[in-house]
Design an enzyme around this catalytic site. Structure first.
Site, short mmCIF file in Angstrom:
data_model
loop_
_atom_site.label_atom_id
_atom_site.label_comp_id
_atom_site.label_asym_id
_atom_site.label_seq_id
_atom_site.Cartn_x
_atom_site.Cartn_y
_atom_site.Cartn_z
N GLU B 173 2.13 4.39 -2.10
CA GLU B 173 2.56 4.91 -3.40
C GLU B 173 2.73 6.42 -3.33
OE1 GLU B 173 0.06 7.07 -4.37
OE2 GLU B 173 -1.04 6.22 -2.67
N GLU B 315 0.47 7.29 0.20
CA GLU B 315 1.74 6.92 0.87
C GLU B 315 1.57 5.72 1.80
OE1 GLU B 315 3.20 10.07 3.31
OE2 GLU B 315 3.03 11.60 1.75
#
Lengths: 349, 349
Positions: B173, B315
């Site tokens: 994310e 991420e």
């Protein structure tokens, strides 16, 4: 004449380390957000003298040795397993052999002191100093000449690795009974009681643990006069432990970073650091072993291990498992975009 | 009509898992000595329905979304960074892009809800449901239709990964302010106070932490009536968090194991597990984040993380870093010699 292992290693290159740390801070991520991987790469940069260090050529050396104290029932396995495993390392079926293939690492198998191996064994270097150590509850484990020879076996392996272009050294060990020897070394070097470093090793039951405790108590009492690191190694160590210690010293002297495996390897690293304080700046610690005595050894070395997976296999396997992490960290450091380059804002709100 | 995310996933294949565990015990190492890696491979075997599981084709999907609450100064970075990082993911300079290359993994970048991105962006899928969420201190973060749409974005990504032959799914994310949304979800799902899940995120100072605490307090008071996992997600979550939750549910439904990243991904995994309890059997946990609120989320899921490296990047980077460990563990399980095959003694003394 001063022993070779007393020669002070060079210091890692602090300027390169500082430049590598500054590089981390310019990459497109919150400062410090790669945690301990950032510190590991920064240290590698200083050690390798390269702004963006790499770990392309890993050299793994496994040292095997037997222990007189094994006759006291301090291991879950019979002594013959040391020699059987030499063949399994060379044959590719042992854990470290599988991992070395995965890493594309060079793997050297060295018999420093097995009792049962009959050489030549394909794929195994015969550097046997003795057929096992003496039972250190009764006598010094090694003569001075044996300990010196074993230290030099480790150094010779490092020299070969360096000549072959290694950029990271991993030492592993195999030796039935060697958690007892590692614990004895740790107790003597840290002035700790047996309980502080006692553990089940490869899977000792309660009766075995009691025998191991007794053996440690006897050994520490018998060799309490040993004060110098060399004497402690000679009286309470093992041939493979001495080879590992020699390898760590030689690696530091050759500017070659070493990635230390678990409990036994860390005991050898502590010997190396006591033989020669400059060694410690060249060590990385791969994992925290399930063996309870590993924690005080790591603490004594100021070591922060990368992994903590309840491993207790030895053979350098935990160190090999940590290599991809270091490689990934080096790739991040070398390849990530900078804030400027990627047009990403660093402005705090 | 029952929502798609309620359909119960299949169970992993317990017989294959048992056979994989038995295989570990016959390999040339002390039983259990590869620690938590053994358990992870055994679970993968049951999930993949293969005695010797493999992780060849990793699919990573990064979901980006913005948060209305960011206007309250709860992040160290301005909101525009979400969109800037979309370009950095696609351009190969972000951490997860470097790691995906290293792993040979497929990487899909999905805009589920950025405020500032102007599409088309090369290499970025435009699946934007809204330009950010509402400030959940004032109103529900999403409408029901938005939350449903975002859940489905995640599911569609998993379907594409499955169709491409993925054997492991990683969700990541990006979203300025999303540790605040993740903490809000965690507090609501665990009935915990803000303090239990509050943390500095990417690097908030004390004043920022105070603003974050206030935002969490306001949001939890405003949406205290939200009881169902879907309502909690809708009121307190984010578009990228919903996409992640949908992806985890869909992965379980498709028999695809998922490796969960850090704090934010674990909050989404907790949403998924509350939406559909069968999801949990398909999850692996990659690492324990430096964010203090991660521990209670992991505990709630019974998750034992592989790594603990003080990472706090997001991420999907922590999950990507754990992949080589799982690959190595699978190789050990598949390739190590057996005691019988290698002629190594298992006889206890």
């Amino acid at each position: 004449m001063t022993a070779w292992w007393m020669a002070r290693p060079p210091r890692p290159d602090a300027d390169t380390g500082a430049a590598a740390a500054a590089r981390w801070d310019g990459l497109t991520k919150p400062p410090g957000s790669l945690g301990r991987l950032e510190h590991a790469v920064t240290r590698l940069a200083a050690q390798q003298g390269r702004l963006t260090p790499t770990i392309e050529r890993v050299h793994i050396a496994i040292f095997a040795g037997d222990h007189g104290v094994a006759q006291r029932g301090v291991s879950a396995y019979p002594q013959v397993v040391t020699s059987q495993m030499l063949a399994n390392f060379a044959g590719g079926g042992a854990a470290i052999a599988v991992l070395a293939r995965q890493l594309g690492a060079a793997l050297t198998i060295v018999d420093v002191g097995s009792v049962h191996a009959e050489h030549p064994l394909p794929g195994v270097l015969d550097r046997r100093v003795a057929r096992g150590t003496a039972d250190f509850t009764q006598a010094p484990a090694m003569t001075a000449a044996q300990a010196e020879a074993a230290l030099s076996v480790g150094a010779a392996c490092v020299a070969a690795a360096r000549a072959a272009g290694a950029d990271l050294f991993i030492g592993g060990e195999m030796g039935i009974g060697n958690t007892t020897a590692a614990a004895a070394l740790g107790c003597a070097l840290l002035a700790a009681p047996p309980e502080a470093l006692l553990g089940p090793g490869t899977g000792l039951d309660a009766a075995g643990l009691a025998r191991k405790h007794e053996a440690l108590t006897l050994a520490l009492a018998r060799h309490g006069a040993a004060r110098s690191p060399f004497e402690i190694l000679r009286c309470l160590g093992g041939l493979e432990l001495a080879a590992l210690a020699g390898a760590y010293v030689a690696a530091a002297q050759a500017r070659l970073p070493a990635l230390v495996d678990g409990f036994i390897a860390t005991a050898a690293a502590l010997v190396a650091a006591r033989l020669n304080a400059g060694v410690i700046e060249w060590l990385h610690f791969a994992h925290r072993s399930a063996e309870p005595g590993h924690a005080p050894l790591l603490d004594a070395l100021g070591g922060c291990a990368l992994l903590d997976l309840d491993l207790r296999l030895g053979e350098g396997s935990g160190a090999a498992l940590a290599v991809p992490l270091l490689r990934a960290a080096c790739a991040l450091h070398a390849e990530m975009a900078t804030f400027d380059g990627a047009g990403v804002s660093t402005t705090a709100i």
